[in-house]
Design an enzyme around this catalytic site. Structure first.
Site, PDB file in Angstrom:
ATOM      1  N   ASP A 151       0.994  -1.105   0.090  1.00 13.33           N
ATOM      2  CA  ASP A 151      -0.094  -0.062  -0.252  1.00 13.33           C
ATOM      3  C   ASP A 151       1.000   1.755  -0.414  1.00 13.33           C
ATOM      4  O   ASP A 151       0.411   1.953  -0.300  1.00 13.33           O
ATOM      5  CB  ASP A 151      -1.012  -0.668   1.489  1.00 13.33           C
ATOM      6  CG  ASP A 151      -0.381   0.003   2.650  1.00 13.33           C
ATOM      7  OD1 ASP A 151       1.195  -0.875   2.937  1.00 13.33           O
ATOM      8  OD2 ASP A 151      -0.902   0.089   3.931  1.00 13.33           O
ATOM      9  N   MET A 198       3.659 -12.467  10.217  1.00 15.47           N
ATOM     10  CA  MET A 198       3.602 -10.778  10.047  1.00 15.47           C
ATOM     11  C   MET A 198       1.848 -10.229   9.658  1.00 15.47           C
ATOM     12  O   MET A 198       1.532 -11.414   9.078  1.00 15.47           O
ATOM     13  CB  MET A 198       4.466 -10.338   8.647  1.00 15.47           C
ATOM     14  CG  MET A 198       5.713 -10.576   8.791  1.00 15.47           C
ATOM     15  SD  MET A 198       6.349 -10.250   7.917  1.00 15.47           S
ATOM     16  CE  MET A 198       8.277  -9.768   8.335  1.00 15.47           C
ATOM     17  N   GLU A 219      11.270 -15.481   7.465  1.00 17.25           N
ATOM     18  CA  GLU A 219      11.705 -16.662   7.662  1.00 17.25           C
ATOM     19  C   GLU A 219      10.635 -17.023   6.381  1.00 17.25           C
ATOM     20  O   GLU A 219      10.887 -18.117   4.923  1.00 17.25           O
ATOM     21  CB  GLU A 219      11.403 -18.512   7.527  1.00 17.25           C
ATOM     22  CG  GLU A 219      12.026 -17.922   9.198  1.00 17.25           C
ATOM     23  CD  GLU A 219      11.274 -17.299   9.907  1.00 17.25           C
ATOM     24  OE1 GLU A 219      11.503 -17.822  11.461  1.00 17.25           O
ATOM     25  OE2 GLU A 219      10.633 -16.368   9.757  1.00 17.25           O
ATOM     26  N   LEU A 220       9.700 -16.264   5.715  1.00 19.12           N
ATOM     27  CA  LEU A 220       8.449 -16.550   4.647  1.00 19.12           C
ATOM     28  C   LEU A 220       8.716 -15.470   3.565  1.00 19.12           C
ATOM     29  O   LEU A 220       8.512 -15.500   2.442  1.00 19.12           O
ATOM     30  CB  LEU A 220       7.048 -16.065   5.228  1.00 19.12           C
ATOM     31  CG  LEU A 220       6.974 -17.152   6.091  1.00 19.12           C
ATOM     32  CD1 LEU A 220       5.821 -16.761   6.966  1.00 19.12           C
ATOM     33  CD2 LEU A 220       7.303 -18.635   6.056  1.00 19.12           C
ATOM     34  N   ARG A 221       9.190 -14.567   3.685  1.00 20.49           N
ATOM     35  CA  ARG A 221       9.485 -13.173   2.554  1.00 20.49           C
ATOM     36  C   ARG A 221       9.891 -13.719   1.631  1.00 20.49           C
ATOM     37  O   ARG A 221      10.003 -12.536  -0.073  1.00 20.49           O
ATOM     38  CB  ARG A 221       9.774 -11.929   2.708  1.00 20.49           C
ATOM     39  CG  ARG A 221       8.903 -11.494   4.064  1.00 20.49           C
ATOM     40  CD  ARG A 221       8.969  -9.748   4.970  1.00 20.49           C
ATOM     41  NE  ARG A 221      10.269  -9.561   5.013  1.00 20.49           N
ATOM     42  CZ  ARG A 221      11.425  -8.666   5.460  1.00 20.49           C
ATOM     43  NH1 ARG A 221       9.962  -7.424   5.426  1.00 20.49           N
ATOM     44  NH2 ARG A 221      12.408  -8.626   5.344  1.00 20.49           N
ATOM     45  N   ARG A 224       0.882  -6.352   9.549  1.00 20.10           N
ATOM     46  CA  ARG A 224       0.681  -4.901  10.436  1.00 20.10           C
ATOM     47  C   ARG A 224      -0.135  -4.000  11.049  1.00 20.10           C
ATOM     48  O   ARG A 224      -0.444  -3.950  11.717  1.00 20.10           O
ATOM     49  CB  ARG A 224       2.159  -3.853  10.113  1.00 20.10           C
ATOM     50  CG  ARG A 224       1.931  -2.305  11.135  1.00 20.10           C
ATOM     51  CD  ARG A 224       3.283  -1.966  10.064  1.00 20.10           C
ATOM     52  NE  ARG A 224       3.477  -0.422  10.528  1.00 20.10           N
ATOM     53  CZ  ARG A 224       3.702  -0.586  11.480  1.00 20.10           C
ATOM     54  NH1 ARG A 224       4.366  -1.422  12.040  1.00 20.10           N
ATOM     55  NH2 ARG A 224       4.271   1.145  11.910  1.00 20.10           N
ATOM     56  N   ILE A 268       2.665 -10.079   1.627  1.00 21.40           N
ATOM     57  CA  ILE A 268       2.459 -10.897   2.198  1.00 21.40           C
ATOM     58  C   ILE A 268       1.192 -11.109   3.398  1.00 21.40           C
ATOM     59  O   ILE A 268       0.704 -11.631   3.407  1.00 21.40           O
ATOM     60  CB  ILE A 268       3.279 -12.304   2.678  1.00 21.40           C
ATOM     61  CG1 ILE A 268       3.601 -10.944   3.793  1.00 21.40           C
ATOM     62  CG2 ILE A 268       5.115 -12.210   1.856  1.00 21.40           C
ATOM     63  CD1 ILE A 268       5.717 -11.987   5.184  1.00 21.40           C
ATOM     64  N   ASP A 269       1.067  -9.825   3.536  1.00 21.14           N
ATOM     65  CA  ASP A 269      -0.086  -8.739   4.877  1.00 21.14           C
ATOM     66  C   ASP A 269      -1.319  -9.540   3.905  1.00 21.14           C
ATOM     67  O   ASP A 269      -2.673  -9.572   4.721  1.00 21.14           O
ATOM     68  CB  ASP A 269      -0.052  -7.821   4.520  1.00 21.14           C
ATOM     69  CG  ASP A 269       1.997  -7.858   6.060  1.00 21.14           C
ATOM     70  OD1 ASP A 269       2.042  -8.692   6.267  1.00 21.14           O
ATOM     71  OD2 ASP A 269       1.058  -6.655   6.156  1.00 21.14           O
TER      72      ASP A 269
END
Length: 438
Positions: free
Chosen positions: A109, A180, A302-304, A182, A135-136
Site C-alpha cells: 500500500d 506478519m 523466513e517467509l518473505r 502490520r 504477504i499481508d
C-alpha cells in the site's frame, strides 16, 4: 517497436515471494516490444536523492529463469519519496535523466501511494502502473483476489507451524507464534486455519478499536485452561503482529519488555508481542495456581524471500506481463490486477481512502463464512461454554475457582463473539425452510 523511451522497474516495501517473476515477465514483454528495460536498484532509495548510478539494464537472458527464485533481482527498500517534496521531484527527474518514460512499481500500500504521487508529480512526463505485492494480503482488492506472495508465505508458514505443533505436543508446551500482518490479520488467520492451530488472534476480532492487553491475555489464558480441563498441556496460538498496534499504549507502558524512547513513550515498532504475552499469561496463570511452559516465536522473515509456489509463480508472471503490456499500449495511473483470470486495471484514485488520504487497507471480514469456520475450530472460551454446566465446571475446577468466580473472570470475553455460521436451505416444495446452526 516502442519509440517512447525506456521501461523501468522498481520494487518498494518488504520482500514477497514472486517479485522476481514480475520483474522477469515485465522485462521479457518490454524487450520483445523493442523497449530497453532498466531495473532501478533498491526502490526509491537512490533516485529520490538524485542518484542515477544504481541502475541495472535488464535483458531476456538476465531474467529468463529468475521466476523460480525468491527475493528481488534489483533489491528493495522502504525509502519513501512522498515524505519530502524534493525527494518526489528528484525521483521524477532521475527517471527522466535515465530516459525512462514508463515505470512499473511493485509493492504494497505504501509503494502504491508513492506510485500515485510520483505520477502526479510527473505531470504527464511519465506513465506509471503498480503491481500489488504483500504477504499481508491487505491491499484493497476484491475478497477473492489475493495479493501475490500471500499464498507462498502461508504455505511455508503452515510448514513451520505444523512442526511446532508436533513439538508442542511432544514436550507439553505452548507456542505463541507471531505472524506478519502490520494492519490486518490475513496471514495469521491463513496460517492458523490451514494448520489447525489451537487458536488465532487477529486485531479485527476485537472491539472497540483499542484492545485492552488484559483481554488478549485472558483469551490465551482461557484457551490454556480449556485445554488443561481436557487433559492437554500443549497448544499453538497464532498472533497477528497488528495486535500490538491496536492495544491501548497505556496498557503497555508498565510492561518491562517494551522498549521506550527518550521521553518514556512506548516504541510500538519494537514491541515483541509474543514475549510480552508470554510473560503476562504466565503471571495470570500463576494467580490460579497453574503453570504452563511457553515459547515465543516470530515467523515472517523466513517467509518473505521463499521461492514462490506454482500458484504465485504463474500469478506474478501474469501480473508482470500485463503491467508491461498496459504501459506499452499507452496506459497509466492504474494498479494491475488479475480477477477471475482477466486483467482488471484499477485507477489509482480508487485506491485512496478519502478520509485518510492514504491507500485503503483490506481487513479480515469477521462476518464471513471463512472466519466463522475458523472460529468454530479454535480452542478458546466460547459463548456456548457458559450454557454447558458440565464443561463450565471442568474449567472452573481447573482454575481453582467457583462457577460464579470463573464467570466473573472470563465471561466478558464472549461479549463480542461473532455469531456462528447459519446455513439457510432452500425451501422444498410444500415444506418449511430449514436452518442449520453452528
Amino acid at each position: 517497436m516502442n519509440q517512447h523511451g525506456a521501461l523501468a522497474i522498481l520494487v518498494g516495501g518488504g520482500p514477497a515471494p514472486g517479485i522476481n517473476s514480475v520483474i522477469g515477465a515485465a522485462t521479457i514483454r518490454g524487450a520483445l516490444d523493442g523497449a530497453s528495460v532498466l531495473g532501478i536498484r533498491d526502490g526509491f532509495e537512490w533516485i529520490m536523492q538524485g542518484d542515477i548510478d544504481h541502475v541495472t539494464p535488464l535483458t531476456i537472458d538476465d531474467v529468463s529463469r529468475i521466476h523460480f527464485r525468491g527475493g528481488s533481482q534489483i533489491g528493495i527498500s522502504r525509502a519513501n519519496p512522498t515524505s519530502d517534496p524534493h525527494h518526489l521531484e528528484n525521483a521524477v527527474l532521475s527517471l527522466l535523466r535515465l530516459g525512462v518514460s514508463q515505470l512499473v512499481t511493485i509493492g504494497g500500500d505504501d509503494t502504491a501511494f508513492s506510485a500515485m504521487k510520483l505520477l502526479e508529480e510527473a505531470r504527464g512526463r511519465l506513465r506509471v502502473v503498480h503491481v500489488p505485492k504483500t504477504i499481508d494480503n491487505d491491499l484493497d482488492l476484491p475478497a477473492y483476489v489475493d495479493t501475490f506472495g500471500f499464498q507462498t508465505a502461508r504455505h511455508f508458514g503452515v510448514d513451520i507451524v505444523k512442526n511446532l505443533m508436533v513439538d508442542a505436543k511432544t514436550t507439553s508446551r505452548w507456542y505463541f507464534v507471531t505472524a506478519m500482518g502490520r494492519k490486518a490479520g490475513h496471514l495469521a488467520l491463513g496460517i492458523g486455519k490451514a494448520a489447525g492451530a489451537t487458536l488465532t488472534l487477529i486485531p479485527e476480532e476485537f472491539h472497540p478499536q483499542r484492545i485492552r492487553l488484559k483481554t488478549v491475555v485472558d483469551t490465551l489464558v482461557g484457551a490454556i485452561i480449556k485445554r488443561l480441563s481436557h487433559g492437554r498441556r500443549d497448544g499453538v496460538a497464532i498472533l497477528a503482529e497488528g495486535l500490538v498496534l491496536s492495544i491501548d499504549p497505556a496498557d503497555l507502558a508498565h510492561v518491562d519488555e517494551v522498549e521506550k524512547d527518550a521521553h518514556g513513550h512506548v516504541r510500538i515498532d519494537e514491541v515483541n508481542i509474543s514475549e510480552i504475552l508470554k510473560a503476562q499469561v504466565r503471571t495470570r496463570l500463576r494467580g490460579f495456581g497453574l503453570k504452563a511452559t511457553m515459547v515465543a516465536k516470530n515467523i515472517g522473515y523466513e517467509l518473505r524471500c521463499a521461492d514462490p509456489i506454482p500458484f504465485d509463480m504463474e500469478y506474478t508472471r501474469d501480473l508482470g506481463y500485463c503491467a508491461a503490456k498496459y504501459l506499452l499500449a499507452g496506459g497509466s495511473g492504474m494498479m494491475i490486477s488479475i480477477q477471475a483470470g482477466n486483467l482488471v486495471p484499477i485507477p489509482f484514485e480508487k485506491l485512496v481512502d478519502p478520509q485518510t488520504g492514504r491507500t485503503k487497507v483490506r481487513m479480515v471480514d469477521t462476518r464471513s463464512t471463512r472466519y466463522a469456520i475458523a472460529r468454530r475450530y479454535m480452542i478458546r472460551i466460547r459463548r456456548d461454554d457458559f450454557d454447558d454446566a458440565s464443561e463450565l465446571a471442568k474449567f472452573a475446577a481447573c482454575a481453582g475457582l467457583s462457577l460464579d468466580d470463573f464467570c466473573r473472570e472470563f465471561q466478558y470475553l464472549v461479549d463480542d463473539e461473532p455469531p456462528g455460521l447459519v446455513v439457510s436451505l432452500s425451501e422444498p416444495p410444500g415444506g418449511d425452510a430449514s436452518h442449520a446452526h453452528d
